[in-house]
Enzyme design. Sequence first.
Site, PDB file in Angstrom:
ATOM      1  N   GLU A  27      10.579  15.069  15.610  1.00 56.08           N
ATOM      2  CA  GLU A  27      10.861  15.046  14.178  1.00 56.08           C
ATOM      3  C   GLU A  27      10.019  16.135  13.511  1.00 56.08           C
ATOM      4  O   GLU A  27       8.800  16.154  13.663  1.00 56.08           O
ATOM      5  CB  GLU A  27      10.474  13.667  13.647  1.00 56.08           C
ATOM      6  CG  GLU A  27      10.854  13.446  12.215  1.00 56.08           C
ATOM      7  CD  GLU A  27      10.584  12.010  11.775  1.00 56.08           C
ATOM      8  OE1 GLU A  27       9.558  11.444  12.190  1.00 56.08           O
ATOM      9  OE2 GLU A  27      11.402  11.485  11.010  1.00 56.08           O
ATOM     10  N   GLU A  52      10.377   0.749  10.239  1.00 58.27           N
ATOM     11  CA  GLU A  52      11.381   1.792  10.000  1.00 58.27           C
ATOM     12  C   GLU A  52      10.675   3.107  10.265  1.00 58.27           C
ATOM     13  O   GLU A  52       9.798   3.511   9.507  1.00 58.27           O
ATOM     14  CB  GLU A  52      11.898   1.678   8.561  1.00 58.27           C
ATOM     15  CG  GLU A  52      13.238   2.331   8.374  1.00 58.27           C
ATOM     16  CD  GLU A  52      13.115   3.744   7.877  1.00 58.27           C
ATOM     17  OE1 GLU A  52      13.060   4.665   8.730  1.00 58.27           O
ATOM     18  OE2 GLU A  52      13.049   3.939   6.660  1.00 58.27           O
ATOM     19  N   CYS A 110      13.514  10.562   6.787  1.00 59.21           N
ATOM     20  CA  CYS A 110      13.498  10.025   8.154  1.00 59.21           C
ATOM     21  C   CYS A 110      14.867  10.136   8.798  1.00 59.21           C
ATOM     22  O   CYS A 110      14.977  10.309  10.004  1.00 59.21           O
ATOM     23  CB  CYS A 110      13.014   8.589   8.150  1.00 59.21           C
ATOM     24  SG  CYS A 110      13.836   7.573   6.942  1.00 59.21           S
ATOM     25  N   LYS A 114       0.849  -1.190   0.000  1.00 60.31           N
ATOM     26  CA  LYS A 114       0.000   0.000   0.000  1.00 60.31           C
ATOM     27  C   LYS A 114       0.886   1.242   0.000  1.00 60.31           C
ATOM     28  O   LYS A 114       1.581   1.519   0.971  1.00 60.31           O
ATOM     29  CB  LYS A 114      -0.914   0.046   1.224  1.00 60.31           C
ATOM     30  CG  LYS A 114      -1.948   1.154   1.064  1.00 60.31           C
ATOM     31  CD  LYS A 114      -2.543   1.627   2.373  1.00 60.31           C
ATOM     32  CE  LYS A 114      -1.684   2.650   3.064  1.00 60.31           C
ATOM     33  NZ  LYS A 114      -1.576   3.942   2.391  1.00 60.31           N
TER      34      LYS A 114
HETATM   35  P1  NAI Z   1       2.108   7.936   8.553  1.00 61.57           P
HETATM   36  O1  NAI Z   1       2.945   7.079   9.415  1.00 61.57           O
HETATM   37  O2  NAI Z   1       0.737   8.279   8.990  1.00 61.57           O
HETATM   38  O3  NAI Z   1       1.940   7.239   7.113  1.00 61.57           O
HETATM   39  C1  NAI Z   1       2.819   6.289   6.571  1.00 61.57           C
HETATM   40  C2  NAI Z   1       2.000   5.186   5.882  1.00 61.57           C
HETATM   41  O4  NAI Z   1       1.221   4.487   6.847  1.00 61.57           O
HETATM   42  C3  NAI Z   1       1.002   5.699   4.853  1.00 61.57           C
HETATM   43  O5  NAI Z   1       0.979   4.794   3.785  1.00 61.57           O
HETATM   44  C4  NAI Z   1      -0.308   5.671   5.614  1.00 61.57           C
HETATM   45  O6  NAI Z   1      -1.426   5.559   4.777  1.00 61.57           O
HETATM   46  C5  NAI Z   1      -0.157   4.449   6.458  1.00 61.57           C
HETATM   47  N1  NAI Z   1      -0.959   4.434   7.672  1.00 61.57           N
HETATM   48  C6  NAI Z   1      -1.447   5.475   8.395  1.00 61.57           C
HETATM   49  N2  NAI Z   1      -2.125   5.036   9.461  1.00 61.57           N
HETATM   50  C7  NAI Z   1      -2.082   3.692   9.435  1.00 61.57           C
HETATM   51  C8  NAI Z   1      -2.569   2.663  10.287  1.00 61.57           C
HETATM   52  N3  NAI Z   1      -3.241   2.928  11.394  1.00 61.57           N
HETATM   53  N4  NAI Z   1      -2.324   1.384   9.964  1.00 61.57           N
HETATM   54  C9  NAI Z   1      -1.606   1.090   8.870  1.00 61.57           C
HETATM   55  N5  NAI Z   1      -1.115   2.013   8.027  1.00 61.57           N
HETATM   56  C10 NAI Z   1      -1.340   3.300   8.300  1.00 61.57           C
HETATM   57  O7  NAI Z   1       2.904   9.251   8.244  1.00 61.57           O
HETATM   58  P2  NAI Z   1       2.302  10.649   7.728  1.00 61.57           P
HETATM   59  O8  NAI Z   1       1.019  10.974   8.383  1.00 61.57           O
HETATM   60  O9  NAI Z   1       2.296  10.603   6.282  1.00 61.57           O
HETATM   61  O10 NAI Z   1       3.384  11.663   8.278  1.00 61.57           O
HETATM   62  C11 NAI Z   1       3.334  12.137   9.618  1.00 61.57           C
HETATM   63  C12 NAI Z   1       4.712  12.286  10.178  1.00 61.57           C
HETATM   64  O11 NAI Z   1       5.349  11.006  10.236  1.00 61.57           O
HETATM   65  C13 NAI Z   1       5.678  13.113   9.382  1.00 61.57           C
HETATM   66  O12 NAI Z   1       5.562  14.463   9.630  1.00 61.57           O
HETATM   67  C14 NAI Z   1       6.987  12.554   9.815  1.00 61.57           C
HETATM   68  O13 NAI Z   1       7.380  13.161  11.031  1.00 61.57           O
HETATM   69  C15 NAI Z   1       6.718  11.112  10.020  1.00 61.57           C
HETATM   70  N6  NAI Z   1       7.095  10.283   8.853  1.00 61.57           N
HETATM   71  C16 NAI Z   1       8.227   9.553   8.896  1.00 61.57           C
HETATM   72  C17 NAI Z   1       8.624   8.832   7.800  1.00 61.57           C
HETATM   73  C18 NAI Z   1       9.844   8.032   7.783  1.00 61.57           C
HETATM   74  O14 NAI Z   1      10.370   7.759   6.717  1.00 61.57           O
HETATM   75  N7  NAI Z   1      10.336   7.578   8.897  1.00 61.57           N
HETATM   76  C19 NAI Z   1       7.866   8.847   6.557  1.00 61.57           C
HETATM   77  C20 NAI Z   1       6.648   9.583   6.629  1.00 61.57           C
HETATM   78  C21 NAI Z   1       6.317  10.275   7.731  1.00 61.57           C
END
Ligand code: NAI
Length: 782
Positions: free
Chosen positions: A389, A258, A292, A184
């Site tokens: 972050e 990750e 990240c 996804k």
């Molecule tokens: P997120 O963690 O909500 O989204 C990442 C993925 O997880 C997306 O595909 C999303 O649809 C999915 N997702 C969301 N809720 C879920 C759930 N309950 N169960 C399974 N999958 C789920 O990250 P978001 O909202 O895009 O970004 C928020 C913050 O997270 C950013 O500001 C940043 O600080 C951090 N982040 C860190 C990343 C990294 O590479 N470590 C990447 C993206 C965001």
Amino acid sequence: MSVVEKFRTMEYGPAPEDPKESLAWLDRHNRKFGHFIDGTWRAPTDPAAGTVLAEVAQGGSADVDAAVKGARKALPGWQKLTPHARARFLYALARQIQKHSRRLAVLETLDNGKPIRESRDIDIPLVARHFYYHAGWAQLVGQRFPGYAACGVVGQIIPWNFPLLMLAWKIAPALATGNTVVLKPAEYTPLTALAFAELCDEVGLPKGVVNIVTGDGSTGEALVKHPDVDKIAFTGSTEVGRAIRKATANTHKRLSLELGGKSPFIIFEDADLDGAVEGLVDGIWFNQGQVCCAGSRLLVQESIAEKMIRKLQARMGTLRIGAPLDKAVDIGAIVARVQLERIDRLVKQGIAEGATCWQPEVLLPSRGLFYKPTLLSNVHPTSIVAQQEIFGPVLAAMTFRTPREAVELANNTVYGLAASVWSESINVALHVAAQIKAGVVWVNSTNLFDASCGFGGYRESGYGREGGREGLVEYLEPSWFHRAPALKKNGAPMKDQADVATPGIDRTVKLYIGGKQVRPDSGYSLEIRGRKGELLGESPLGNRKDLRNAVEAARKAESWSKTTAHNRAQVLYYIAENLSQRSEEIIARLGAAVGKKQAAREVQKSIERLFSYAGWADKFDGAVHNPPFRNVSIAMNESLGAVGVICPNQYPLLGFFSLVLPLVSAGNSVVAVPSETYPLITGDLYQVFETSDLPSGVVNIVTGRTGELLKVLAEHDDLDAIWCYGTGELCATAKALSVGNLKQVWTNEGRDIDLFQDAQAEGHWYLEHAYQVKNIWVPYGE
Ligand code: NAI
């Protein structure tokens, strides 16, 4: 005007990349996409409004279910192929990505807003490299990992910051090891994943091997909860990582996470400052800081701080912000309005907490989501901008005086994803790199990635690695593990045994904490009875306070990880010797609980196991990876730290050693809860340890009621990991309660493992979980 003057005043003209081909591709699909399930494009069950670029489907649980079914159906066929045939598919995908690299790069930039320079020169080439590298593993995995098998159907959830690259990091190793996948993509950036699905179709990948379901967090949740998924691999926020840990606790799904980071960028006074400035540009302004592992905390030695900040400000003034498709732009757009607002909010809070904010005088495009490169100085280490972050182009600067202080500041975070260390002294750089708690450390460089080098976090940055040999392990399991039967009865039940307030019989043992025998805080003991119901002795009823003391003692013993591996081996041999000397009396006592025959076997096998792990102590070493740059990456196996261990009930002695030894041999310190059936083994154990030069605090033993003690250990924020052997229910509790500090959890998944069989009970599978890999990138050449 002289040539020099002209050179200095020269302005960039616009150099836009032509998006025609990518837009035409979108048009060919009528700018409307379904999911890619079981080799065909399916109409979504519940379509939602899309973006300006195209409309994508919002996957519901029926879509996820169809995709998982497709992946399950495809699994046997995919695994029946020869390794060479799987390698050919991965190779074909790599070729296809290269052939369409420009279209993919433009599409990525259109969708995500990152500069075309980055998607064209970094993201897409790395995507192709990932598939080439793993084509090699598809061919070789059986030779390198004999006796291991694929996990099965893997659910993969990725974020928006490197959409196609994260897809490659997930799909390539999963396919190479013989898994099938349902992926996804992030809701903001699904387009390149859909373009990739088309490439899978073009190369004739068997139906159902790769399935792509688009949608938001609820689609991800449906995938996580699907009962027929064997493993979840997730990249994204720590918060969602926690939710996924919780949601999978009551299942046997393998999990790799990750998550976020707050990575330090450390500059010593002897560093090449101009090089460090360019490093910072990459470290924090690459992909608008939406990375990240962004070097978002600048730690600079006080003696050069002013000079460094001046140089940095001058460089920040030359950064070009603008239309991402312009090939001469350094900083593109922020992915979405909510992210932009979040960055702004955090920066304002940082200023309110005392930080000084500096931004260059650069014009932002009048439309679109842009944020100026931002430097916050005088940041207090506890300020929100030093701890949270931000995921934007914001650098928080602090100073330090000594290398020791630099390490302290660097580790003053709940995260542990990456770090960058700048010094011309190789001694200083490597000394500091070794002490930083992070999965990746770049020396005099930053943000380098390659398929051959593992990437992943320590602490709340998650667990598991992507890339390299270490990344493959995440998608493999020993074949016997699948087949092991469920553990029905976990030794003798505890309920029958009475609490007694006063000791007064022959055999009363104590707790063993920090190298000392101590009485339990509760003042209570438990009667331990033998097979015929006879009273064997009394064992202390340990509680929360005892465990707290034990964890503290384990923490204090962390120098064990720095003891040479040779010395660790020597101590283990010495324990074997002493155990052997006492074997008669131990067999006699243990025999009353488990029968003489088993007792004799347990003692004999424990001595063998001690020899095995003494042998492994200096042999389970790391690797030097060879990325295709002027770097080597030293993949070091490091200990996890302090680990809680719930030992099996049915083998009081051998069970204790089978779990504790790999950890101790790897340099961890442990707090062990021994068999509830016969906790009196503790008395024999500490007598052996006390005569074997085992430093105090390396092994601590707290007896009592397993269920209660497990809860305390799993919730303890100062433990780095928990190993739990018990029923499925016990293992699920360990997983569910570990979310606080996201400690690693490793269990027998409620299976009955034959600890007398070496193939199941010792070696690689245990050691891989007793270490975590740190990749230290070291440059060479001028
Ligand atoms: P997120 O963690 O909500 O989204 C990442 C993925 O997880 C997306 O595909 C999303 O649809 C999915 N997702 C969301 N809720 C879920 C759930 N309950 N169960 C399974 N999958 C789920 O990250 P978001 O909202 O895009 O970004 C928020 C913050 O997270 C950013 O500001 C940043 O600080 C951090 N982040 C860190 C990343 C990294 O590479 N470590 C990447 C993206 C965001």
